[in-house]
Design a protein around this motif. Structure first.
Motif, mmCIF file in Angstrom:
data_model
loop_
_atom_site.group_PDB
_atom_site.id
_atom_site.type_symbol
_atom_site.label_atom_id
_atom_site.label_comp_id
_atom_site.label_asym_id
_atom_site.label_seq_id
_atom_site.Cartn_x
_atom_site.Cartn_y
_atom_site.Cartn_z
ATOM 1 N N VAL A 1 -5.083 18.778 -6.042
ATOM 2 C CA VAL A 1 -4.503 19.068 -4.725
ATOM 3 C C VAL A 1 -5.086 18.114 -3.677
ATOM 4 O O VAL A 1 -4.357 17.554 -2.847
ATOM 5 N N ARG A 2 -6.425 17.913 -3.714
ATOM 6 C CA ARG A 2 -7.069 16.998 -2.766
ATOM 7 C C ARG A 2 -6.563 15.569 -2.951
ATOM 8 O O ARG A 2 -6.343 14.839 -1.978
ATOM 9 N N ALA A 3 -6.362 15.149 -4.191
ATOM 10 C CA ALA A 3 -5.859 13.799 -4.455
ATOM 11 C C ALA A 3 -4.445 13.633 -3.922
ATOM 12 O O ALA A 3 -4.103 12.581 -3.358
ATOM 13 N N GLN A 4 -3.617 14.670 -4.085
ATOM 14 C CA GLN A 4 -2.263 14.602 -3.532
ATOM 15 C C GLN A 4 -2.293 14.455 -2.006
ATOM 16 O O GLN A 4 -1.556 13.645 -1.441
ATOM 17 N N GLU A 5 -3.151 15.223 -1.354
ATOM 18 C CA GLU A 5 -3.267 15.141 0.101
ATOM 19 C C GLU A 5 -3.786 13.776 0.538
ATOM 20 O O GLU A 5 -3.317 13.206 1.529
ATOM 21 N N PHE A 6 -4.742 13.244 -0.210
ATOM 22 C CA PHE A 6 -5.312 11.929 0.103
ATOM 23 C C PHE A 6 -4.236 10.841 0.034
ATOM 24 O O PHE A 6 -4.086 10.034 0.963
ATOM 25 N N TYR A 7 -3.482 10.814 -1.045
ATOM 26 C CA TYR A 7 -2.469 9.767 -1.205
ATOM 27 C C TYR A 7 -1.271 9.986 -0.281
ATOM 28 O O TYR A 7 -0.645 9.010 0.156
ATOM 29 N N ARG A 8 -0.961 11.229 0.045
ATOM 30 C CA ARG A 8 0.102 11.487 1.018
ATOM 31 C C ARG A 8 -0.299 10.954 2.388
ATOM 32 O O ARG A 8 0.488 10.305 3.074
ATOM 33 N N ARG A 9 -1.548 11.211 2.791
ATOM 34 C CA ARG A 9 -2.053 10.710 4.078
ATOM 35 C C ARG A 9 -2.059 9.180 4.096
ATOM 36 O O ARG A 9 -1.665 8.555 5.076
ATOM 37 N N ASN A 10 -2.456 8.568 2.978
ATOM 38 C CA ASN A 10 -2.466 7.109 2.912
ATOM 39 C C ASN A 10 -1.051 6.532 2.950
ATOM 40 O O ASN A 10 -0.833 5.445 3.485
ATOM 41 N N LYS A 11 -0.082 7.248 2.374
ATOM 42 C CA LYS A 11 1.321 6.818 2.470
ATOM 43 C C LYS A 11 1.772 6.825 3.927
ATOM 44 O O LYS A 11 2.438 5.895 4.379
ATOM 45 N N GLU A 12 1.415 7.873 4.645
ATOM 46 C CA GLU A 12 1.802 7.969 6.049
ATOM 47 C C GLU A 12 1.141 6.877 6.882
ATOM 48 O O GLU A 12 1.781 6.288 7.772
ATOM 49 N N ILE A 13 -0.106 6.579 6.595
ATOM 50 C CA ILE A 13 -0.798 5.503 7.308
ATOM 51 C C ILE A 13 -0.132 4.163 6.996
ATOM 52 O O ILE A 13 0.034 3.317 7.877
ATOM 53 N N SER A 14 0.280 3.973 5.751
ATOM 54 C CA SER A 14 0.962 2.736 5.386
ATOM 55 C C SER A 14 2.283 2.599 6.133
ATOM 56 O O SER A 14 2.648 1.495 6.563
ATOM 57 N N LEU A 15 2.994 3.691 6.302
ATOM 58 C CA LEU A 15 4.226 3.651 7.088
ATOM 59 C C LEU A 15 3.942 3.294 8.543
ATOM 60 O O LEU A 15 4.697 2.539 9.166
ATOM 61 N N PHE B 1 0.819 -1.209 0.000
ATOM 62 C CA PHE B 1 0.000 0.000 0.000
ATOM 63 C C PHE B 1 0.857 1.265 0.000
ATOM 64 O O PHE B 1 0.466 2.268 -0.590
ATOM 65 N N TYR B 2 2.019 1.216 0.638
ATOM 66 C CA TYR B 2 2.902 2.378 0.583
ATOM 67 C C TYR B 2 3.359 2.627 -0.855
ATOM 68 O O TYR B 2 3.317 3.760 -1.339
ATOM 69 N N ILE B 3 3.800 1.598 -1.541
ATOM 70 C CA ILE B 3 4.281 1.748 -2.925
ATOM 71 C C ILE B 3 3.154 2.212 -3.835
ATOM 72 O O ILE B 3 3.338 3.119 -4.670
ATOM 73 N N ASN B 4 1.977 1.626 -3.669
ATOM 74 C CA ASN B 4 0.832 2.009 -4.506
ATOM 75 C C ASN B 4 0.430 3.462 -4.253
ATOM 76 O O ASN B 4 0.198 4.223 -5.210
ATOM 77 N N ASN B 5 0.349 3.875 -3.001
ATOM 78 C CA ASN B 5 -0.024 5.257 -2.687
ATOM 79 C C ASN B 5 1.057 6.244 -3.120
ATOM 80 O O ASN B 5 0.747 7.354 -3.548
ATOM 81 N N ASP B 6 2.323 5.834 -3.023
ATOM 82 C CA ASP B 6 3.405 6.700 -3.476
ATOM 83 C C ASP B 6 3.342 6.902 -4.989
ATOM 84 O O ASP B 6 3.543 8.018 -5.481
ATOM 85 N N LYS B 7 3.036 5.846 -5.725
ATOM 86 C CA LYS B 7 2.925 5.943 -7.183
ATOM 87 C C LYS B 7 1.771 6.881 -7.580
ATOM 88 O O LYS B 7 1.926 7.754 -8.451
ATOM 89 N N GLU B 8 0.629 6.733 -6.905
ATOM 90 C CA GLU B 8 -0.509 7.599 -7.197
ATOM 91 C C GLU B 8 -0.233 9.044 -6.785
ATOM 92 O O GLU B 8 -0.623 9.982 -7.475
ATOM 93 N N TRP B 9 0.439 9.230 -5.660
ATOM 94 C CA TRP B 9 0.777 10.583 -5.214
ATOM 95 C C TRP B 9 1.689 11.258 -6.240
ATOM 96 O O TRP B 9 1.483 12.429 -6.591
ATOM 97 N N ASN B 10 2.698 10.529 -6.727
ATOM 98 C CA ASN B 10 3.590 11.079 -7.749
ATOM 99 C C ASN B 10 2.833 11.411 -9.035
ATOM 100 O O ASN B 10 3.098 12.425 -9.691
ATOM 101 N N ARG B 11 1.890 10.569 -9.384
ATOM 102 C CA ARG B 11 1.098 10.794 -10.601
ATOM 103 C C ARG B 11 0.307 12.109 -10.505
ATOM 104 O O ARG B 11 0.330 12.931 -11.419
ATOM 105 N N TYR B 12 -0.402 12.296 -9.387
ATOM 106 C CA TYR B 12 -1.197 13.519 -9.223
ATOM 107 C C TYR B 12 -0.304 14.743 -9.005
ATOM 108 O O TYR B 12 -0.638 15.835 -9.440
ATOM 109 N N ARG B 13 0.832 14.587 -8.356
ATOM 110 C CA ARG B 13 1.755 15.697 -8.163
ATOM 111 C C ARG B 13 2.343 16.154 -9.497
ATOM 112 O O ARG B 13 2.421 17.355 -9.789
#
Length: 192
Positions: free
Chosen positions: A124-138, A88-100
């Motif tokens: 912007v909301r999508a970036q925040e969503f995937y950043r938060r999910n990355k942190e939760i995955s960590l 989930f960290y890798i998946n959320n990081d990939k999506e965060w990079n895509r929206y960024r």
């Protein structure tokens, strides 16, 4: 009055059961010698450092403490928990990079992969969503890692816990000198 009779009968029955249990246990020959011999065979010396070793091994490599304790079935559970967190960290990081990247392209005036389908605020909301999910995955990864260490430590402690077969449940009667009344009860006795 009736409760005293009921308690007296109950106490008498428990007392008779206790006497018959003692009679049966006395009729066996050399039970103490046989028990001491069997306890010597099963006796393992207490190793005060075993829990610390198990925790250290699990901290070095997740699952190694479980292997040290002989609980091999827990190793796949530890790796599955870590694997889910990493996935989930890798998946959320990939999506965060895509929206960024899409947001950066839009700010630079270039065409992004979403075109007009998604607004800038949605990016912007999508970036925040995937950043938060990355942190939760960590946090999940760290939590599973810490639980792996705690499990190895607690399991090593519990393996050294001596559970004796010598437990007894006995009825007892206490006479209260102050009030002059009898108190009935049951006591659970441990022999160490």
């Amino acid at each position: 009055m009736k409760t005293n009779r009921v308690l007296s009968v109950l106490f008498f029955l428990l007392f008779v059961c206790k006497l018959t249990a003692q009679k049966d246990s006395l009729s066996l020959e050399n039970t103490e010698i046989k028990d001491s011999i069997s306890k010597e065979k099963d006796y393992k010396p207490y190793n005060a450092l075993a829990p610390a070793k198990a925790a250290f091994y699990s901290a070095i490599l997740p699952g190694l403490g479980q292997a040290y304790n002989g609980r091999y079935w827990k190793i796949p559970i530890a790796y599955a928990g870590l694997g889910v967190g990493v996935y989930f960290y890798i998946n959320n990081d990939k999506e965060w990079n895509r929206y960024r990247d899409a947001y950066k392209d839009r700010l630079a005036g270039r065409e992004d992969e979403f075109g007009d389908r998604i607004s800038t605020e949605a990016l912007v909301r999508a970036q925040e969503f995937y950043r938060r999910n990355k942190e939760i995955s960590l946090l999940v990864i760290a939590g599973v890692y810490v639980l792996n260490i705690i499990d190895a430590n607690v399991d090593a402690h519990l393996q050294q816990f001596n559970v004796s077969e010598d437990l007894s449940l006995k009825p007892n009667m206490q006479y209260d000198n102050f009030t002059g009344k009898s108190k009935y009860g049951i006591s659970l006795n441990f022999k160490f």
